[in-house]
Design a protein around this motif. Structure first.
Motif, PDB file in Angstrom:
ATOM      1  N   TYR A  29      23.640  13.218   6.668  1.00 41.84           N
ATOM      2  CA  TYR A  29      24.671  13.530   5.665  1.00 41.84           C
ATOM      3  C   TYR A  29      25.135  14.979   5.802  1.00 41.84           C
ATOM      4  O   TYR A  29      26.328  15.272   5.702  1.00 41.84           O
ATOM      5  CB  TYR A  29      24.098  13.279   4.272  1.00 41.84           C
ATOM      6  N   LEU A  30      24.198  15.877   6.056  1.00 38.93           N
ATOM      7  CA  LEU A  30      24.538  17.299   6.162  1.00 38.93           C
ATOM      8  C   LEU A  30      25.318  17.626   7.437  1.00 38.93           C
ATOM      9  O   LEU A  30      25.883  18.716   7.544  1.00 38.93           O
ATOM     10  CB  LEU A  30      23.265  18.153   6.117  1.00 38.93           C
ATOM     11  N   ALA A  31      25.345  16.701   8.381  1.00 43.39           N
ATOM     12  CA  ALA A  31      26.029  16.966   9.653  1.00 43.39           C
ATOM     13  C   ALA A  31      27.520  17.208   9.473  1.00 43.39           C
ATOM     14  O   ALA A  31      28.146  17.903  10.278  1.00 43.39           O
ATOM     15  CB  ALA A  31      25.804  15.799  10.616  1.00 43.39           C
ATOM     16  N   ASP A  32      28.106  16.654   8.401  1.00 43.69           N
ATOM     17  CA  ASP A  32      29.524  16.885   8.117  1.00 43.69           C
ATOM     18  C   ASP A  32      29.640  18.178   7.306  1.00 43.69           C
ATOM     19  O   ASP A  32      29.663  18.167   6.080  1.00 43.69           O
ATOM     20  CB  ASP A  32      30.112  15.705   7.352  1.00 43.69           C
ATOM     21  N   ARG A  33      29.711  19.287   7.994  1.00 46.27           N
ATOM     22  CA  ARG A  33      29.684  20.592   7.309  1.00 46.27           C
ATOM     23  C   ARG A  33      30.914  20.821   6.442  1.00 46.27           C
ATOM     24  O   ARG A  33      30.833  21.470   5.399  1.00 46.27           O
ATOM     25  CB  ARG A  33      29.537  21.716   8.340  1.00 46.27           C
ATOM     26  N   LEU A  35      32.541  18.511   4.765  1.00 42.38           N
ATOM     27  CA  LEU A  35      32.293  17.751   3.539  1.00 42.38           C
ATOM     28  C   LEU A  35      31.374  18.521   2.607  1.00 42.38           C
ATOM     29  O   LEU A  35      31.650  18.647   1.405  1.00 42.38           O
ATOM     30  CB  LEU A  35      31.664  16.395   3.889  1.00 42.38           C
ATOM     31  N   ILE A  36      30.275  19.039   3.145  1.00 41.38           N
ATOM     32  CA  ILE A  36      29.302  19.765   2.312  1.00 41.38           C
ATOM     33  C   ILE A  36      29.936  21.032   1.740  1.00 41.38           C
ATOM     34  O   ILE A  36      29.764  21.344   0.561  1.00 41.38           O
ATOM     35  CB  ILE A  36      28.040  20.108   3.125  1.00 41.38           C
ATOM     36  N   GLY A  37      30.695  21.754   2.550  1.00 43.69           N
ATOM     37  CA  GLY A  37      31.334  22.972   2.068  1.00 43.69           C
ATOM     38  C   GLY A  37      32.316  22.703   0.956  1.00 43.69           C
ATOM     39  O   GLY A  37      32.321  23.405  -0.072  1.00 43.69           O
ATOM     40  N   ASP A  38      33.150  21.685   1.117  1.00 45.29           N
ATOM     41  CA  ASP A  38      34.125  21.346   0.082  1.00 45.29           C
ATOM     42  C   ASP A  38      33.435  20.871  -1.188  1.00 45.29           C
ATOM     43  O   ASP A  38      33.848  21.221  -2.308  1.00 45.29           O
ATOM     44  CB  ASP A  38      35.078  20.255   0.588  1.00 45.29           C
ATOM     45  N   LEU A  39      32.394  20.059  -1.003  1.00 44.78           N
ATOM     46  CA  LEU A  39      31.677  19.529  -2.167  1.00 44.78           C
ATOM     47  C   LEU A  39      30.975  20.645  -2.935  1.00 44.78           C
ATOM     48  O   LEU A  39      30.952  20.646  -4.174  1.00 44.78           O
ATOM     49  CB  LEU A  39      30.655  18.492  -1.698  1.00 44.78           C
ATOM     50  N   LEU A  40      30.424  21.627  -2.208  1.00 45.25           N
ATOM     51  CA  LEU A  40      29.716  22.728  -2.872  1.00 45.25           C
ATOM     52  C   LEU A  40      30.678  23.575  -3.697  1.00 45.25           C
ATOM     53  O   LEU A  40      30.356  23.979  -4.819  1.00 45.25           O
ATOM     54  CB  LEU A  40      28.991  23.590  -1.838  1.00 45.25           C
ATOM     55  N   ASP A  63      19.194  24.615   8.860  1.00 48.19           N
ATOM     56  CA  ASP A  63      20.219  24.846   9.875  1.00 48.19           C
ATOM     57  C   ASP A  63      21.506  24.099   9.535  1.00 48.19           C
ATOM     58  O   ASP A  63      22.607  24.559   9.860  1.00 48.19           O
ATOM     59  CB  ASP A  63      19.721  24.406  11.248  1.00 48.19           C
ATOM     60  N   GLY A  64      21.383  22.956   8.848  1.00 49.85           N
ATOM     61  CA  GLY A  64      22.552  22.174   8.501  1.00 49.85           C
ATOM     62  C   GLY A  64      23.422  22.784   7.423  1.00 49.85           C
ATOM     63  O   GLY A  64      24.631  22.527   7.381  1.00 49.85           O
ATOM     64  N   VAL A  65      22.828  23.584   6.533  1.00 49.96           N
ATOM     65  CA  VAL A  65      23.602  24.129   5.408  1.00 49.96           C
ATOM     66  C   VAL A  65      23.690  25.647   5.403  1.00 49.96           C
ATOM     67  O   VAL A  65      24.464  26.230   4.650  1.00 49.96           O
ATOM     68  CB  VAL A  65      23.017  23.652   4.048  1.00 49.96           C
TER      69      VAL A  65
END
Length: 313
Positions: A29-33, A35-40, A63-65
Motif C-alpha cells: 500500500y505504501l508503494a504508491d507514494r 497516494l500516501i502524500g495526498d492522503l496525509l 523507507d516507504g514513507v
C-alpha cells in the motif's frame, strides 16, 4: 478513536484497502507514494492498524514513507538513537504528560513528516495524543494570539559534558565546533561559546506558520515547553534559587525580549491537550503525521513502553 473534537486521524486497516494483515500488505500500500502524500495532507495523520509490523520489518516501512530520513540534530529532548536515524520517543519519566508540540518548531528547519512505531505497548496509558494545529490556534484567547504575533525568542544553554540539560555534543551529534557553527549559521541562529566550554544559542521564530500546500495557519511554537511555568511551581522555584532564567538549559521570551506571562503558556499547554485526540497503541501499529498540520505529545503510562520515531523533510 472518536471524533468528538471534530477531527481525528484516519485509521487504515488491512480490510479497508484489501491488503494482507502483515508488513507485506502495508508495504504494498505504501508503494504508491503519491497516494500516501495526498492522503496525509488531506487527513493530517494516518494510523496503520492490524498489520502487526515486527521490529525487523520496520526499516522497509520507514523507507516507504520517509524518503530522506533525518538525524535528530538540534533536538532538545532526551532520547536514544537505536538505528539509522531512528530514535526512541522522548524518555521522560512515565508519570509525566508531554504536552503538545510540533517537532523542532523552535528551529528554522523542521521535519515535514514524523513516523511513530509501537514496539511495546504500555500496560496502561501511554497514548500519543495528536492535535489539529488549526483547532489549537482557534482554541486560544484572542489576547494570547495577539501577544504572540511578533514571534518568540528561544535560548538554549548547552553544557560541555556536565551540567543540567543536554550537552552541545549530544544536541548536534558531533564534537566538532566548526560543524556546529556551520549548522547554526545555516539556521540563522546566534550563538556564543562560554568560558566553561558551554554553548548559548538563540533563535527568533514565528508563533504560527502556514502549511505550504493547504495554506492553513497553525499554532507552531514550543513556548509552553520552554517556559519555566511548564516545570511546575516547585521545580521552577527550586531552579530559580540556583540559576537565573537566562542560564537555564532552555528558556523563551517574546521576540523583543519581553517576558511571556505564565498564564499565557499554561493556556497554550492546557488547550492544546484539551483539543487533542489520543492514539492508543497496540504493538505493531504505525502512526504517520504531517508535522506542520499536527502536534503530538504523550500521556502518562505504567509498565514498559517503547515507541520509536523517525522523520523526513
Amino acid at each position: 478513536m472518536d471524533d468528538e473534537h471534530g477531527w481525528t486521524p484516519l485509521e487504515i486497516r488491512p480490510g479497508d484497502i484489501g491488503a494482507s494483515a502483515d508488513a507485506d500488505g502495508l508495504l504494498a500500500y505504501l508503494a504508491d507514494r503519491q497516494l500516501i502524500g495526498d492522503l496525509l495532507v488531506k487527513e493530517k495523520a494516518l494510523v496503520f492498524r492490524g498489520f502487526g509490523v515486527a521490529r525487523d520489518r520496520l526499516e522497509p516501512v520507514m523507507d516507504g514513507v520517509l524518503p530522506n530520513r533525518l538525524a535528530y540534530v538540534h533536538g532538545n529532548s532526551p532520547r536514544t538513537k537505536v538505528g539509522d536515524n531512528v530514535y526512541t520517543s522522548t524518555e521522560y519519566p512515565a508519570e509525566m504528560t508531554i504536552s503538545m508540540h510540533n517537532e523542532l518548531s523552535y528551529s528554522s528547519r523542521w521535519p515535514a513528516r514524523l513516523m511513530f512505531y509501537c514496539e511495546i505497548a504500555a500496560e496502561t496509558g501511554g497514548a500519543t495524543p495528536v492535535v489539529d494545529g488549526t483547532r489549537w490556534l482557534g482554541a486560544l484567547d484572542e489576547e494570547v494570539r495577539d501577544a504572540f504575533a511578533g514571534g518568540v525568542r528561544y535560548t538554549q544553554n548547552l553544557h560541555d559534558g556536565y551540567g543540567l540539560g543536554k550537552s552541545w555534543q549530544d544536541t548536534f551529534e558531533t564534537e566538532d565546533r566548526d560543524r556546529v557553527e556551520e549548522y547554526l549559521a545555516d539556521m540563522e541562529a546566534t550563538w556564543e561559546w562560554r568560558p566553561d566550554g558551554a554553548l548559548r544559542v538563540s533563535q527568533i521564530r514565528p508563533a504560527t506558520i502556514r502549511h505550504p500546500v493547504t495554506g492553513d495557519e497553525v499554532w507552531f511554537n514550543q513556548a509552553d515547553q520552554w517556559h519555566p511555568a511548564a516545570l511546575g511551581d516547585e521545580t521552577a522555584a527550586a531552579l530559580a534559587d540556583v540559576l537565573p532564567e537566562e542560564d537555564l538549559p532552555q528558556s523563551v521570551s517574546y521576540a523583543d525580549g519581553g517576558p511571556i506571562p505564565a498564564e499565557h503558556v499554561l493556556q497554550v499547554r492546557d488547550r492544546g491537550l484539551a483539543e487533542a485526540v489520543d492514539v492508543d497503541w497496540v504493538a505493531g501499529d504505525v502512526l504517520l503525521i504531517d508535522n506542520v498540520l499536527v502536534g503530538h505529545g504523550r500521556r502518562p503510562f505504567t509498565g514498559s513502553r517503547r515507541v520509536l520515531v523517525a522523520m523526513t523533510d
